[in-house]
Design a protein around this motif. Structure first.
Motif, PDB file in Angstrom:
ATOM      1  N   GLN A   1       2.442   1.885  -3.442  1.00  0.00           N
ATOM      2  CA  GLN A   1       1.478   2.520  -4.344  1.00  0.00           C
ATOM      3  C   GLN A   1       1.389   4.026  -4.130  1.00  0.00           C
TER       4      GLN A   1
ATOM      5  N   SER B   1       4.887   4.074  -9.200  1.00  0.00           N
ATOM      6  CA  SER B   1       3.934   3.510 -10.153  1.00  0.00           C
ATOM      7  C   SER B   1       3.918   1.983 -10.085  1.00  0.00           C
TER       8      SER B   1
ATOM      9  N   GLY C   1       0.473  -0.970  -9.241  1.00  0.00           N
ATOM     10  CA  GLY C   1      -0.743  -0.251  -9.610  1.00  0.00           C
ATOM     11  C   GLY C   1      -0.827   1.155  -9.064  1.00  0.00           C
ATOM     12  N   GLY C   2       0.259   1.652  -8.481  1.00  0.00           N
ATOM     13  CA  GLY C   2       0.263   3.007  -7.947  1.00  0.00           C
ATOM     14  C   GLY C   2       0.279   4.047  -9.058  1.00  0.00           C
ATOM     15  N   LYS C   3      -0.022   5.268  -8.680  1.00  0.00           N
ATOM     16  CA  LYS C   3      -0.069   6.368  -9.642  1.00  0.00           C
ATOM     17  C   LYS C   3       1.116   7.307  -9.470  1.00  0.00           C
TER      18      LYS C   3
ATOM     19  N   HIS D   1       0.843  -1.205   0.000  1.00  0.00           N
ATOM     20  CA  HIS D   1       0.000   0.000   0.000  1.00  0.00           C
ATOM     21  C   HIS D   1       0.877   1.252   0.000  1.00  0.00           C
TER      22      HIS D   1
END
Length: 173
Positions: free
Chosen positions: A22, A26, A29-31, A19
């Protein structure tokens, strides 16, 4: 029993660490850090990049320590702290995760507290280094410090939602 504690430590610790990854990259699935920063701003937190870095770093560090069973009470304190902040963000949505509620942060808080109470088990770095068993009061201290730090973070860094001009404040009238 040690196998169950190991599985619980790995699951909870790696999820908390993931978590955090993230929030600042990236991966998984992180931005990216930009996305993590925007997420905190959208949730009403001050600090931008520093807030995202602190939260992500805290999650990665506490999650990896928890998974390894190293300094377990400290790891539990960190995990409880960051998940308490998440719980406060999701509180208004109710308990259940399908409504973006606080169910998931609550499970991670409970798991970290349980690991602080049981200890990391024989298959841990704490045991290998001779740091176990921890006295039971460490679990109470980890829970109190984690909840306290999470609530203090919320109090210090969260901005109240502004009331649009011409509308009554919530609870007024």
């Amino acid at each position: 029993m040690d196998t169950g504690i190991l599985l619980l430590r790995l699951l909870a610790g790696l999820l908390v660490a993931g978590h955090g990854v993230q929030k600042i990259s990236s991966h998984l699935g992180g931005k990216g850090l930009e996305g993590g920063t925007e997420e905190f701003r959208a949730d009403g937190f001050r600090g931008g990049v520093l807030t995202a870095l602190a939260a992500g770093g805290g999650q990665i560090g506490s999650g990896l320590l928890l998974a390894a069973g190293l300094l377990t009470p400290l790891a539990a304190t960190g995990a409880i702290g960051v998940m308490t902040v998440a719980l406060t963000v999701k509180w208004r949505n109710g308990l259940w995760v399908q409504n973006d509620g606080y169910e998931y942060p609550l499970v991670l808080i409970g798991t970290a507290a349980a690991l602080a109470a049981t200890g990391p088990g024989d298959w841990s770095l704490d045991a290998a280094l001779g740091l176990t068993p921890y006295p039971l009061w460490w679990a109470a201290a980890a829970l109190a410090a984690g909840l306290g730090s999470g609530l203090l973070t919320r109090l210090v860094l969260h901005r109240p939602t502004p009331v649009p001009p011409g509308t009554a404040a919530p609870g007024a009238g």
